[in-house]
Design an enzyme around this catalytic site. Structure first.
Site, PDB file in Angstrom:
ATOM      1  N   TYR A   1     -38.492  -7.397  -7.097  1.00  5.15           N
ATOM      2  CA  TYR A   1     -39.452  -7.168  -6.021  1.00  5.15           C
ATOM      3  C   TYR A   1     -39.480  -8.407  -5.140  1.00  5.15           C
ATOM      4  O   TYR A   1     -38.845  -9.417  -5.436  1.00  5.15           O
ATOM      5  CB  TYR A   1     -40.859  -6.823  -6.545  1.00  5.15           C
ATOM      6  CG  TYR A   1     -41.471  -7.846  -7.482  1.00  5.15           C
ATOM      7  CD1 TYR A   1     -42.132  -8.978  -7.001  1.00  5.15           C
ATOM      8  CD2 TYR A   1     -41.396  -7.663  -8.866  1.00  5.15           C
ATOM      9  CE1 TYR A   1     -42.697  -9.896  -7.870  1.00  5.15           C
ATOM     10  CE2 TYR A   1     -41.953  -8.581  -9.738  1.00  5.15           C
ATOM     11  CZ  TYR A   1     -42.610  -9.700  -9.233  1.00  5.15           C
ATOM     12  OH  TYR A   1     -43.161 -10.612 -10.086  1.00  5.15           O
TER      13      TYR A   1
ATOM     14  N   VAL B   1       3.478  -9.858  10.641  1.00  6.92           N
ATOM     15  CA  VAL B   1       3.549  -8.801  11.646  1.00  6.92           C
ATOM     16  C   VAL B   1       3.977  -7.500  10.975  1.00  6.92           C
ATOM     17  O   VAL B   1       5.099  -7.390  10.482  1.00  6.92           O
ATOM     18  CB  VAL B   1       4.526  -9.170  12.787  1.00  6.92           C
ATOM     19  CG1 VAL B   1       4.587  -8.031  13.802  1.00  6.92           C
ATOM     20  CG2 VAL B   1       4.108 -10.462  13.466  1.00  6.92           C
ATOM     21  N   LYS B   2       3.060  -6.542  10.958  1.00  9.21           N
ATOM     22  CA  LYS B   2       3.341  -5.228  10.381  1.00  9.21           C
ATOM     23  C   LYS B   2       2.910  -4.123  11.339  1.00  9.21           C
ATOM     24  O   LYS B   2       3.692  -3.259  11.708  1.00  9.21           O
ATOM     25  CB  LYS B   2       2.586  -5.056   9.055  1.00  9.21           C
ATOM     26  CG  LYS B   2       2.908  -6.075   7.978  1.00  9.21           C
ATOM     27  CD  LYS B   2       2.021  -5.846   6.757  1.00  9.21           C
ATOM     28  CE  LYS B   2       2.246  -6.908   5.701  1.00  9.21           C
ATOM     29  NZ  LYS B   2       1.311  -6.759   4.550  1.00  9.21           N
ATOM     30  N   THR B   3       1.645  -4.150  11.703  1.00  8.12           N
ATOM     31  CA  THR B   3       1.055  -3.047  12.468  1.00  8.12           C
ATOM     32  C   THR B   3       0.772  -3.412  13.914  1.00  8.12           C
ATOM     33  O   THR B   3       0.258  -2.575  14.668  1.00  8.12           O
ATOM     34  CB  THR B   3      -0.270  -2.612  11.815  1.00  8.12           C
ATOM     35  OG1 THR B   3      -1.150  -3.741  11.744  1.00  8.12           O
ATOM     36  CG2 THR B   3      -0.011  -2.086  10.405  1.00  8.12           C
TER      37      THR B   3
ATOM     38  N   LYS C   1     -13.945   1.088  17.649  1.00  6.47           N
ATOM     39  CA  LYS C   1     -14.180   1.309  19.077  1.00  6.47           C
ATOM     40  C   LYS C   1     -13.940   2.771  19.439  1.00  6.47           C
ATOM     41  O   LYS C   1     -14.706   3.366  20.212  1.00  6.47           O
ATOM     42  CB  LYS C   1     -13.267   0.404  19.909  1.00  6.47           C
ATOM     43  CG  LYS C   1     -13.345   0.679  21.415  1.00  6.47           C
ATOM     44  CD  LYS C   1     -12.455  -0.260  22.203  1.00  6.47           C
ATOM     45  CE  LYS C   1     -12.532   0.067  23.699  1.00  6.47           C
ATOM     46  NZ  LYS C   1     -11.768  -0.893  24.518  1.00  6.47           N
TER      47      LYS C   1
ATOM     48  N   HIS D   1     -45.562 -20.458  -8.396  1.00  7.63           N
ATOM     49  CA  HIS D   1     -45.762 -20.181  -6.971  1.00  7.63           C
ATOM     50  C   HIS D   1     -45.188 -21.300  -6.103  1.00  7.63           C
ATOM     51  O   HIS D   1     -45.822 -21.767  -5.169  1.00  7.63           O
ATOM     52  CB  HIS D   1     -47.231 -19.944  -6.663  1.00  7.63           C
ATOM     53  CG  HIS D   1     -47.833 -18.799  -7.419  1.00  7.63           C
ATOM     54  ND1 HIS D   1     -47.233 -17.559  -7.481  1.00  7.63           N
ATOM     55  CD2 HIS D   1     -48.959 -18.713  -8.183  1.00  7.63           C
ATOM     56  CE1 HIS D   1     -47.975 -16.749  -8.226  1.00  7.63           C
ATOM     57  NE2 HIS D   1     -49.014 -17.419  -8.670  1.00  7.63           N
TER      58      HIS D   1
ATOM     59  N   ASP E   1      -6.580 -12.674   7.873  1.00 10.83           N
ATOM     60  CA  ASP E   1      -5.998 -11.387   8.264  1.00 10.83           C
ATOM     61  C   ASP E   1      -6.030 -11.225   9.784  1.00 10.83           C
ATOM     62  O   ASP E   1      -7.029 -11.540  10.427  1.00 10.83           O
ATOM     63  CB  ASP E   1      -6.779 -10.253   7.607  1.00 10.83           C
ATOM     64  CG  ASP E   1      -5.947  -8.993   7.424  1.00 10.83           C
ATOM     65  OD1 ASP E   1      -5.119  -8.718   8.305  1.00 10.83           O
ATOM     66  OD2 ASP E   1      -6.141  -8.299   6.406  1.00 10.83           O
TER      67      ASP E   1
ATOM     68  N   GLY F   1     -46.139 -18.053 -17.314  1.00 10.43           N
ATOM     69  CA  GLY F   1     -45.381 -17.272 -16.339  1.00 10.43           C
ATOM     70  C   GLY F   1     -44.633 -18.108 -15.321  1.00 10.43           C
ATOM     71  O   GLY F   1     -44.074 -17.568 -14.368  1.00 10.43           O
TER      72      GLY F   1
ATOM     73  N   THR G   1       0.836  -1.195   0.000  1.00 15.00           N
ATOM     74  CA  THR G   1       0.000   0.000   0.000  1.00 15.00           C
ATOM     75  C   THR G   1       0.876   1.253   0.000  1.00 15.00           C
ATOM     76  O   THR G   1       0.611   2.211  -0.736  1.00 15.00           O
ATOM     77  CB  THR G   1      -0.932   0.023   1.226  1.00 15.00           C
ATOM     78  OG1 THR G   1      -1.683  -1.189   1.284  1.00 15.00           O
ATOM     79  CG2 THR G   1      -1.885   1.197   1.152  1.00 15.00           C
TER      80      THR G   1
END
Length: 342
Positions: A234, A69-71, A141, A294, A129, A323, A41
């Site tokens: 519908y 492990v990054k953040t 939060k 139906h 993740d 139909g 990113t």
């Protein structure tokens, strides 16, 4: 402007899917927003001309374990979770030398997409993740201070609010937080569905006391999730609304079928199609055709050919067939298609 609005001076951006990020990048550049970002990113934002601070410059620790492990670091999560309406939180941030985030933009590893692709178990596990949901939940939060954006459909509005210095109101941040919690709940439910279907309880952990009289054990909770596919024409009646939701791990069934022509499907169309499909397959391997109206068959027959089966099924009640939905449990022939054609 209401006091509940919080301008966006510092943003944390970590997205797997990069589509649409260009509009945010332009806003960050125009507004001079401080941007912290991760891995690919950060690279993408830098290519778009954003002055990005890589996350390791903030944490003082390199991304490790093949990106697992990054953040996951106090320098990141304290900046996300600090309630800036709380003087003690502001004081602690100052003592620790940590800057708060006003905006967190995250989307998650594509776990369901990876499972559907037929990847092996190890590959599926790597797409669970950890850091992403942690950031999302922390920012949601702390919506009193932070705006959490998880949906690319919200990028354009976010870009506008970044550029004009307005930010988001408390009510808006609450709405984004609710949306974010729904996403992490759905993500975890999908993982739980996948694991429960593959990782059975071993015999070494079985307990007679936890089993019912039939010898089967019931799970204490059931977690499932469905994703909105599209809005239907519908509902059960014309004045009602309806939508189609699909299981993110399942690509089987009419929900995933390709519609080749005609009007968009209604709720009744899907119910009738499912009923017709189930009806004809009860007769396999014999060739069968069902005509359903139906949700009930008004014609159902077997034949030497699919065209013959269709003629017999239609003859059961030609008036109700109008139909209705027609299903065959074998390939439709040209002869049958010509019979169906008005």
């Amino acid at each position: 402007m209401s006091d509940s609005y919080r301008p966006i001076h510092r943003a944390l951006v970590s997205v797997f899917h990069k589509e649409g990020i260009e509009v945010l990048a332009q806003a960050f550049k125009n507004a001079g927003t401080e941007v912290v970002s991760t891995g690919s990113t950060a690279k993408k934002l830098a290519e778009l001309g954003v002055n990005v601070t890589p996350v390791e410059k903030v944490t003082g620790f390199p991304e490790s374990l093949d990106g697992r492990v990054k953040t996951l670091d106090p320098h990141i999560h304290s900046g996300i979770l600090a309630d800036m309406t709380n003087p003690e939180h502001r004081s602690q941030l100052a003592e620790l030398g940590i800057k708060p985030f006003d905006l967190v933009v995250v989307n998650l590893y594509p776990f369901a997409d990876t499972v559907r692709s037929g990847a092996d178990e190890a590959q599926d596990i790597e797409k669970i993740d950890i850091g992403g949901p942690s950031m999302i939940r922390g920012a949601a939060k702390n919506h009193a201070s932070v705006a959490i954006i998880t949906d690319p459909a919200d990028y354009a509005l976010t870009a506008t609010r970044v550029q004009n210095g307005e930010g988001f109101s408390l009510e808006e941040r609450k709405w984004f937080a609710a949306k974010a919690f729904a996403q992490t709940a759905s993500y975890d439910a999908t993982i739980a569905e996948w694991t429960s279907s593959r990782w059975a309880k071993p015999q070494t952990l079985q307990s007679d006391a936890a089993q019912d009289s039939a010898g089967t054990e019931f799970a204490p909770t059931l977690s499932r999730t469905w994703d909105l596919a599209h809005t239907l024409r519908y509902g059960e009646n014309p004045h009602q609304q309806a939508a189609l939701y699909i299981d993110p791990l399942n690509q089987i069934g009419f929900a995933h079928a390709e519609q080749l022509g005609g009007k968009p499907m209604s709720y009744n169309n899907y119910v009738d199609a499912d009923s017709a499909w189930r009806s004809v397959w009860d007769f396999a391997p014999a060739i069968a055709v069902a005509v359903v109206k139906h949700s009930n068959p008004c014609g159902l027959a077997i034949g030497a050919t699919v065209a013959q089966a269709h003629r017999k099924a239609h003859a059961c009640d030609p008036m109700s067939a109008y139909g209705g939905v027609i299903a065959a449990n074998t390939r439709v022939s040209l002869e049958m298609a010509q019979q169906v054609k008005p």
